[in-house]
Design a protein around this motif. Structure first.
Motif, PDB file in Angstrom:
ATOM      1  N   VAL A 195       9.588 -53.576 -71.105  1.00  0.00           N
ATOM      2  CA  VAL A 195      10.385 -54.355 -69.916  1.00  0.00           C
ATOM      3  C   VAL A 195      10.304 -53.568 -68.573  1.00  0.00           C
ATOM      4  O   VAL A 195      10.049 -53.796 -67.432  1.00  0.00           O
ATOM      5  CB  VAL A 195      11.322 -54.948 -70.274  1.00  0.00           C
ATOM      6  CG1 VAL A 195      12.437 -55.635 -68.950  1.00  0.00           C
ATOM      7  CG2 VAL A 195      11.251 -56.096 -71.327  1.00  0.00           C
ATOM      8  N   ILE A 196      11.055 -52.416 -68.814  1.00  0.00           N
ATOM      9  CA  ILE A 196      11.298 -51.326 -67.771  1.00  0.00           C
ATOM     10  C   ILE A 196      10.080 -50.852 -66.977  1.00  0.00           C
ATOM     11  O   ILE A 196       9.789 -50.765 -66.058  1.00  0.00           O
ATOM     12  CB  ILE A 196      12.131 -50.220 -68.417  1.00  0.00           C
ATOM     13  CG1 ILE A 196      13.550 -50.558 -68.850  1.00  0.00           C
ATOM     14  CG2 ILE A 196      12.038 -49.156 -67.197  1.00  0.00           C
ATOM     15  CD1 ILE A 196      14.093 -49.524 -69.298  1.00  0.00           C
ATOM     16  N   ARG A 197       8.990 -50.842 -68.035  1.00  0.00           N
ATOM     17  CA  ARG A 197       7.558 -50.253 -67.363  1.00  0.00           C
ATOM     18  C   ARG A 197       6.973 -51.378 -66.348  1.00  0.00           C
ATOM     19  O   ARG A 197       6.363 -51.074 -65.511  1.00  0.00           O
ATOM     20  CB  ARG A 197       6.815 -49.798 -68.604  1.00  0.00           C
ATOM     21  CG  ARG A 197       7.150 -48.199 -69.101  1.00  0.00           C
ATOM     22  CD  ARG A 197       6.061 -47.981 -70.241  1.00  0.00           C
ATOM     23  NE  ARG A 197       4.665 -48.095 -69.952  1.00  0.00           N
ATOM     24  CZ  ARG A 197       3.463 -48.006 -70.646  1.00  0.00           C
ATOM     25  NH1 ARG A 197       3.860 -47.662 -71.683  1.00  0.00           N
ATOM     26  NH2 ARG A 197       2.324 -47.990 -70.189  1.00  0.00           N
ATOM     27  N   HIS A 205       9.846 -40.353 -61.589  1.00  0.00           N
ATOM     28  CA  HIS A 205       8.842 -39.977 -62.681  1.00  0.00           C
ATOM     29  C   HIS A 205       9.403 -39.587 -64.055  1.00  0.00           C
ATOM     30  O   HIS A 205       8.746 -39.790 -64.975  1.00  0.00           O
ATOM     31  CB  HIS A 205       8.361 -38.424 -62.012  1.00  0.00           C
ATOM     32  CG  HIS A 205       7.277 -37.782 -62.931  1.00  0.00           C
ATOM     33  ND1 HIS A 205       5.999 -38.121 -63.183  1.00  0.00           N
ATOM     34  CD2 HIS A 205       7.531 -36.588 -63.712  1.00  0.00           C
ATOM     35  CE1 HIS A 205       5.550 -37.388 -64.157  1.00  0.00           C
ATOM     36  NE2 HIS A 205       6.483 -36.464 -64.375  1.00  0.00           N
ATOM     37  N   ILE A 206      10.722 -39.383 -64.099  1.00  0.00           N
ATOM     38  CA  ILE A 206      11.203 -38.740 -65.276  1.00  0.00           C
ATOM     39  C   ILE A 206      11.370 -40.261 -66.310  1.00  0.00           C
ATOM     40  O   ILE A 206      11.147 -39.968 -67.330  1.00  0.00           O
ATOM     41  CB  ILE A 206      12.605 -38.232 -65.113  1.00  0.00           C
ATOM     42  CG1 ILE A 206      13.029 -37.632 -66.544  1.00  0.00           C
ATOM     43  CG2 ILE A 206      13.688 -39.135 -64.474  1.00  0.00           C
ATOM     44  CD1 ILE A 206      12.455 -36.693 -67.475  1.00  0.00           C
ATOM     45  N   ILE A 207      11.732 -41.234 -65.622  1.00  0.00           N
ATOM     46  CA  ILE A 207      11.870 -42.444 -66.196  1.00  0.00           C
ATOM     47  C   ILE A 207      10.478 -42.987 -66.772  1.00  0.00           C
ATOM     48  O   ILE A 207      10.269 -43.566 -67.804  1.00  0.00           O
ATOM     49  CB  ILE A 207      12.715 -43.570 -65.499  1.00  0.00           C
ATOM     50  CG1 ILE A 207      14.010 -43.146 -65.104  1.00  0.00           C
ATOM     51  CG2 ILE A 207      12.684 -44.808 -66.210  1.00  0.00           C
ATOM     52  CD1 ILE A 207      14.799 -42.930 -66.124  1.00  0.00           C
ATOM     53  N   ARG A 208       9.474 -42.810 -65.997  1.00  0.00           N
ATOM     54  CA  ARG A 208       8.473 -43.136 -66.100  1.00  0.00           C
ATOM     55  C   ARG A 208       7.719 -42.419 -67.229  1.00  0.00           C
ATOM     56  O   ARG A 208       7.219 -43.002 -68.359  1.00  0.00           O
ATOM     57  CB  ARG A 208       7.259 -43.233 -65.094  1.00  0.00           C
ATOM     58  CG  ARG A 208       5.951 -43.396 -65.284  1.00  0.00           C
ATOM     59  CD  ARG A 208       4.960 -43.346 -64.134  1.00  0.00           C
ATOM     60  NE  ARG A 208       5.637 -44.179 -62.907  1.00  0.00           N
ATOM     61  CZ  ARG A 208       6.306 -43.464 -61.873  1.00  0.00           C
ATOM     62  NH1 ARG A 208       6.236 -42.163 -61.908  1.00  0.00           N
ATOM     63  NH2 ARG A 208       6.577 -44.333 -60.769  1.00  0.00           N
ATOM     64  N   MET A 209       8.033 -41.296 -67.431  1.00  0.00           N
ATOM     65  CA  MET A 209       7.584 -40.275 -68.602  1.00  0.00           C
ATOM     66  C   MET A 209       8.208 -40.673 -69.720  1.00  0.00           C
ATOM     67  O   MET A 209       7.591 -40.651 -70.886  1.00  0.00           O
ATOM     68  CB  MET A 209       7.887 -38.729 -67.966  1.00  0.00           C
ATOM     69  CG  MET A 209       7.474 -37.702 -69.230  1.00  0.00           C
ATOM     70  SD  MET A 209       7.832 -35.995 -68.816  1.00  0.00           S
ATOM     71  CE  MET A 209       9.679 -36.374 -68.867  1.00  0.00           C
ATOM     72  N   ILE A 210       9.508 -40.948 -69.879  1.00  0.00           N
ATOM     73  CA  ILE A 210      10.378 -41.357 -71.094  1.00  0.00           C
ATOM     74  C   ILE A 210       9.827 -42.483 -71.590  1.00  0.00           C
ATOM     75  O   ILE A 210       9.653 -42.642 -72.626  1.00  0.00           O
ATOM     76  CB  ILE A 210      11.761 -41.461 -70.535  1.00  0.00           C
ATOM     77  CG1 ILE A 210      12.390 -39.836 -70.171  1.00  0.00           C
ATOM     78  CG2 ILE A 210      12.593 -41.820 -71.912  1.00  0.00           C
ATOM     79  CD1 ILE A 210      13.893 -39.910 -69.822  1.00  0.00           C
ATOM     80  N   THR A 211       9.671 -43.489 -70.663  1.00  0.00           N
ATOM     81  CA  THR A 211       9.190 -44.714 -71.148  1.00  0.00           C
ATOM     82  C   THR A 211       7.857 -44.802 -71.837  1.00  0.00           C
ATOM     83  O   THR A 211       7.338 -45.477 -72.565  1.00  0.00           O
ATOM     84  CB  THR A 211       9.357 -46.107 -70.142  1.00  0.00           C
ATOM     85  OG1 THR A 211       8.631 -45.465 -69.133  1.00  0.00           O
ATOM     86  CG2 THR A 211      10.928 -46.226 -69.915  1.00  0.00           C
ATOM     87  N   GLY A 212       6.963 -44.035 -71.151  1.00  0.00           N
ATOM     88  CA  GLY A 212       5.467 -43.905 -71.497  1.00  0.00           C
ATOM     89  C   GLY A 212       5.482 -43.241 -72.751  1.00  0.00           C
ATOM     90  O   GLY A 212       4.574 -43.310 -73.657  1.00  0.00           O
ATOM     91  N   LEU A 213       6.650 -42.597 -73.224  1.00  0.00           N
ATOM     92  CA  LEU A 213       6.702 -41.822 -74.382  1.00  0.00           C
ATOM     93  C   LEU A 213       7.231 -42.683 -75.752  1.00  0.00           C
ATOM     94  O   LEU A 213       6.666 -42.884 -76.807  1.00  0.00           O
ATOM     95  CB  LEU A 213       7.394 -40.495 -74.484  1.00  0.00           C
ATOM     96  CG  LEU A 213       7.144 -39.685 -75.684  1.00  0.00           C
ATOM     97  CD1 LEU A 213       5.868 -39.192 -75.928  1.00  0.00           C
ATOM     98  CD2 LEU A 213       8.138 -38.285 -75.533  1.00  0.00           C
ATOM     99  N   LEU A 214       8.455 -43.379 -75.220  1.00  0.00           N
ATOM    100  CA  LEU A 214       8.923 -44.315 -76.103  1.00  0.00           C
ATOM    101  C   LEU A 214       8.461 -45.514 -76.669  1.00  0.00           C
ATOM    102  O   LEU A 214       8.394 -45.990 -77.698  1.00  0.00           O
ATOM    103  CB  LEU A 214      10.264 -44.783 -75.361  1.00  0.00           C
ATOM    104  CG  LEU A 214      11.678 -43.692 -75.181  1.00  0.00           C
ATOM    105  CD1 LEU A 214      12.749 -44.364 -74.682  1.00  0.00           C
ATOM    106  CD2 LEU A 214      12.114 -43.272 -76.674  1.00  0.00           C
TER     107      LEU A 214
END
Length: 317
Positions: A195-197, A205-214
């Motif tokens: 949903v966030i993505r 960038h850090i949120i995109r990286m974290i969600t991209g991993l989660l």
């Protein structure tokens, strides 16, 4: 809540078959779906975690096998199992590309990108083996950081998935006792991350990286937890035994389906037209299972030739 070794292997073989089904089904959606795959829900869901799922399962089984190797033996064994088939596949693909398409432009792509998962798996296993004697937590952090800065073949996602699979094996009893809790937590984080993505395009960038991993990690963890939670409902039978057997042949399915798609099925997709809903729910899954059956039969024939069995399928023993 413990299960026997034979039950565990049976359940995980069934899971590996399902993971391979998702790979082939996803490729059918990619090449056959009317109007392309942009914005298609099922395709997006499959591709959000399916290769990470394979890598997590690989890490789970690799954890205990590390004790059988030293550095020289693991380099040799994994090179023969993963890299030699990649080289053979590249040679076959380049030859067919030149012969069928009269196209030399694909050569570099075949060398570096085709069968990328086997190359990624080789890298993950070697790095995990080298770091095995460090503190377990810090060894994983070092590996994750290394592949974040030296990323190829999606290793920034594949290694964390592989490492998480090793953690599951290390704490095997604990996660199986907490499997229902793990099931709901992983699903919750997976949904929230998606949903966030999709709704916050301007995220940092850090949120995109974290969600991209989660997303891939939690999606994979959910599927593994789901299959384990449902293990008592997967009864031995002719059909389930067949799927479990297919799950032991995922490397062969992966290699051979690539050749069939690249130099066969891709040429016919433009002449076939399906209703989008019917293809998603019926034709796509049916074609995927049918192709898996064909490949299993092909594999049985190819394994009778020692050279093909070794060079293309990586069976040197």
């Amino acid at each position: 809540m413990n299960i026997t070794v034979s039950q565990r292997i049976y359940a995980f073989d069934f899971l590996k078959c399902f993971a391979m089904f998702l790979v082939i089904y996803g490729h059918f959606l990619q090449y056959f779906l009317p109007g392309g795959v942009q914005g298609k829900t099922i395709f997006s869901l499959i591709y959000s975690f399916h290769m990470a799922l394979f890598m997590m399962i690989s890490g789970y089984f690799f954890f205990n096998s590390m004790n059988r190797y030293n550095l020289a033996s693991i380099l040799k064994d994994k090179f023969l199992a993963f890299i030699v088939p990649s080289i053979t596949y590249t040679c076959i693909s380049v030859f067919l590309s030149i012969y069928i398409r009269n196209d030399w432009a694909d050569c570099s792509q075949y060398i570096f990108d085709h069968l990328w998962f086997l190359k990624a798996l080789f890298c993950c296993q070697i790095v995990a083996f080298v770091l095995r004697k460090t503190n377990y937590f810090w060894g994983g952090i070092i590996g994750v950081a290394f592949f974040y800065f030296f990323n190829r073949w999606q290793l920034n996602i594949m290694f964390p998935a592989f490492f998480l699979g090793m953690i599951l094996r290390k704490y095997d009893i604990w996660w199986k006792e907490k499997v229902i809790l793990l099931l709901f937590i992983s699903l919750f984080i997976y949904v929230i991350s998606i949903v966030i993505r999709h709704n916050y395009v301007d995220m940092s960038h850090i949120i995109r990286m974290i969600t991209g991993l989660l997303v891939p990690l939690c999606g994979s963890l959910f599927i593994i937890s789901l299959f384990y939670a449902m293990r008592n409902y997967i009864k031995n039978g002719r059909l389930t035994d067949t799927f479990a057997y297919w799950g032991t042949k995922t490397k062969e399915l992966y290699i051979l389906h690539g050749l069939l798609f690249e130099f066969g099925l891709m040429y016919v997709w433009k002449y076939i037209h399906f209703n989008s809903i019917l293809f998603n729910l019926f034709w796509g899954p049916l074609l995927a299972v049918s192709l898996m059956w064909i490949i299993i039969r092909m594999n049985e024939l190819l394994q009778k030739n020692r050279i093909v069995n070794a060079l293309l399928l990586g069976h040197f023993k």
